[in-house]
Design a protein around this motif. Structure first.
Motif, mmCIF file in Angstrom:
data_model
loop_
_atom_site.group_PDB
_atom_site.id
_atom_site.type_symbol
_atom_site.label_atom_id
_atom_site.label_comp_id
_atom_site.label_asym_id
_atom_site.label_seq_id
_atom_site.Cartn_x
_atom_site.Cartn_y
_atom_site.Cartn_z
ATOM 1 N N ILE A 113 8.369 -25.593 9.993
ATOM 2 C CA ILE A 113 8.390 -24.906 8.693
ATOM 3 C C ILE A 113 6.977 -24.471 8.321
ATOM 4 C CG2 ILE A 113 8.718 -25.268 6.198
ATOM 5 C CD1 ILE A 113 11.079 -27.129 6.974
ATOM 6 N N LEU A 114 6.029 -25.394 8.451
ATOM 7 C CA LEU A 114 4.631 -25.072 8.131
ATOM 8 C C LEU A 114 4.096 -23.947 9.009
ATOM 9 C CD1 LEU A 114 2.851 -28.491 7.480
ATOM 10 C CD2 LEU A 114 3.280 -26.650 5.857
ATOM 11 N N ALA A 115 4.390 -24.021 10.305
ATOM 12 C CA ALA A 115 3.888 -23.007 11.237
ATOM 13 C C ALA A 115 4.392 -21.621 10.856
ATOM 14 C CB ALA A 115 4.299 -23.349 12.669
ATOM 15 N N VAL A 116 5.663 -21.509 10.534
ATOM 16 C CA VAL A 116 6.228 -20.213 10.152
ATOM 17 C C VAL A 116 5.610 -19.731 8.838
ATOM 18 C CG1 VAL A 116 8.349 -19.042 9.429
ATOM 19 C CG2 VAL A 116 8.377 -20.541 11.421
ATOM 20 N N ALA A 117 5.462 -20.644 7.862
ATOM 21 C CA ALA A 117 4.898 -20.252 6.564
ATOM 22 C C ALA A 117 3.436 -19.833 6.690
ATOM 23 C CB ALA A 117 5.050 -21.400 5.565
ATOM 24 N N VAL A 118 2.652 -20.573 7.469
ATOM 25 C CA VAL A 118 1.238 -20.225 7.654
ATOM 26 C C VAL A 118 1.111 -18.885 8.375
ATOM 27 C CG1 VAL A 118 -0.867 -20.881 8.903
ATOM 28 C CG2 VAL A 118 0.350 -22.584 7.535
ATOM 29 N N ALA A 119 1.886 -18.715 9.443
ATOM 30 C CA ALA A 119 1.829 -17.450 10.179
ATOM 31 C C ALA A 119 2.218 -16.282 9.282
ATOM 32 C CB ALA A 119 2.741 -17.518 11.400
ATOM 33 N N ALA A 120 3.253 -16.463 8.478
ATOM 34 C CA ALA A 120 3.688 -15.394 7.582
ATOM 35 C C ALA A 120 2.644 -15.118 6.505
ATOM 36 C CB ALA A 120 5.030 -15.755 6.957
ATOM 37 N N ALA A 121 1.952 -16.159 6.054
ATOM 38 C CA ALA A 121 0.897 -15.964 5.055
ATOM 39 C C ALA A 121 -0.246 -15.124 5.627
ATOM 40 C CB ALA A 121 0.371 -17.317 4.572
ATOM 41 N N PHE A 122 -0.439 -15.201 6.946
ATOM 42 C CA PHE A 122 -1.449 -14.379 7.614
ATOM 43 C C PHE A 122 -0.904 -13.020 8.029
ATOM 44 C CE2 PHE A 122 -3.774 -18.438 8.589
ATOM 45 C CZ PHE A 122 -4.928 -18.096 7.908
ATOM 46 N N GLY A 123 0.365 -12.757 7.717
ATOM 47 C CA GLY A 123 0.937 -11.458 8.005
ATOM 48 C C GLY A 123 1.880 -11.406 9.187
ATOM 49 N N ALA A 124 1.983 -12.482 9.957
ATOM 50 C CA ALA A 124 2.919 -12.489 11.085
ATOM 51 C C ALA A 124 4.284 -12.930 10.578
ATOM 52 C CB ALA A 124 2.436 -13.451 12.165
ATOM 53 N N THR A 125 5.304 -12.272 11.045
ATOM 54 C CA THR A 125 6.648 -12.678 10.641
ATOM 55 C C THR A 125 7.470 -12.979 11.881
ATOM 56 O OG1 THR A 125 7.290 -10.364 10.542
ATOM 57 C CG2 THR A 125 6.690 -11.393 8.461
ATOM 58 N N PHE A 126 7.730 -14.269 12.080
ATOM 59 C CA PHE A 126 8.558 -14.691 13.209
ATOM 60 C C PHE A 126 10.034 -14.586 12.851
ATOM 61 C CE2 PHE A 126 4.636 -17.214 13.836
ATOM 62 C CZ PHE A 126 4.251 -16.633 15.025
ATOM 63 N N LEU A 127 10.328 -14.852 11.600
ATOM 64 C CA LEU A 127 11.705 -14.787 11.128
ATOM 65 C C LEU A 127 11.780 -13.758 10.007
ATOM 66 C CD1 LEU A 127 12.675 -18.557 10.832
ATOM 67 C CD2 LEU A 127 13.478 -16.934 12.532
ATOM 68 N N PRO A 128 12.525 -12.702 10.210
ATOM 69 C CA PRO A 128 12.702 -11.774 9.101
ATOM 70 C C PRO A 128 13.421 -12.486 7.957
ATOM 71 C CG PRO A 128 13.864 -11.020 11.078
ATOM 72 C CD PRO A 128 13.224 -12.318 11.407
ATOM 73 N N GLU A 129 13.122 -12.087 6.748
ATOM 74 C CA GLU A 129 13.721 -12.739 5.582
ATOM 75 C C GLU A 129 15.250 -12.714 5.652
ATOM 76 O OE1 GLU A 129 13.586 -12.333 0.783
ATOM 77 O OE2 GLU A 129 11.774 -11.878 1.913
ATOM 78 N N ALA A 130 15.801 -11.666 6.206
ATOM 79 C CA ALA A 130 17.255 -11.552 6.315
ATOM 80 C C ALA A 130 17.851 -12.599 7.259
ATOM 81 C CB ALA A 130 17.638 -10.157 6.790
ATOM 82 N N ALA A 131 17.030 -13.166 8.152
ATOM 83 C CA ALA A 131 17.526 -14.172 9.103
ATOM 84 C C ALA A 131 17.574 -15.571 8.503
ATOM 85 C CB ALA A 131 16.651 -14.188 10.354
ATOM 86 N N LEU A 132 16.817 -15.822 7.436
ATOM 87 C CA LEU A 132 16.734 -17.165 6.868
ATOM 88 C C LEU A 132 18.090 -17.749 6.453
ATOM 89 C CD1 LEU A 132 13.399 -17.024 4.822
ATOM 90 C CD2 LEU A 132 13.814 -18.036 7.070
ATOM 91 N N PRO A 133 18.980 -16.978 5.829
ATOM 92 C CA PRO A 133 20.269 -17.569 5.453
ATOM 93 C C PRO A 133 21.080 -18.084 6.656
ATOM 94 C CG PRO A 133 19.952 -15.499 4.310
ATOM 95 C CD PRO A 133 18.839 -15.626 5.313
#
Length: 197
Positions: A48-68
């Motif tokens: 969870i932290l890795a995805v959030a940190v990466a996204a905070a730096f602009g990388a998106t591993f999981l598109p928001e639409a995939a989260l549900p």
């Protein structure tokens, strides 16, 4: 900032204490179960932290639409646990049930999957906080969060070992765990409009 991080963790992870108590109750008295649960909790939360940190730096591993659709993980694990409980009750537990009884509860990967899926909505909260706090602030948040994971594990184990709660979980845990996992899965799927629900 440490207080803010501790508060944010508590608010976004309060439901994990219930899940952890159920998992610790499932592995009660089994050698190594507490370690496997803690390892799984750390694996899931680190993801969870890795995805959030990466996204905070602009990388998106999981598109928001995939989260549900992460709700499918606890849903499947809950259905699997319900199936196993039903088979064990009918006397047909088989080799898999015997292996699980010897092993003492869920595997670290099962715990990690539930933790990650249940924390998918947390990612959306953490990203803007991390982005606004900068690199140093992210380090503080991550450090506090990782310490709080240990506190949460201790709290879950504490609740699972209180005599009154332990008796309830020993008697009903095989039913409660699948129900909680299925409910979490459905809430994540429905709350995120997965499959148009």
């Amino acid at each position: 900032m440490v207080g803010q991080a501790a508060g944010l963790f508590a608010v976004t992870n309060i439901d994990d204490i219930v899940i952890l108590a159920l998992l610790f109750a499932q592995g009660a008295g089994q050698r190594g179960s507490a370690r496997r649960i803690m390892v799984g909790q750390y694996l899931g939360f680190t993801a969870i932290l890795a995805v959030a940190v990466a996204a905070a730096f602009g990388a998106t591993f999981l598109p928001e639409a995939a989260l549900p659709y992460l709700g499918l993980l606890p849903l499947v694990l809950g259905l699997k646990a319900a199936w196993q409980a039903w088979r064990a009750r009918r006397g047909g537990g088989g080799d898999e049930e015997e292996a699980r009884a010897k092993e003492g509860g869920p595997s670290p990967l099962e715990v990690a999957a539930v933790t990650f899926a249940n924390g998918g909505d947390n990612i959306g909260v953490y990203i803007p906080v991390f982005a606004a706090s900068g690199t140093g602030g992210m380090g503080v948040y991550a450090g506090v969060f990782l310490v709080r994971v240990a506190v949460w594990c201790y709290a879950g184990r504490f609740f699972a070992t209180r005599p009154v709660i332990a008796r309830v979980l020993a008697r009903w845990g095989h039913i409660l765990l699948p129900l909680v996992l299925i409910a979490i899965g459905l809430l994540i799927l429905i709350g995120g409009d997965a499959f148009g629900l």
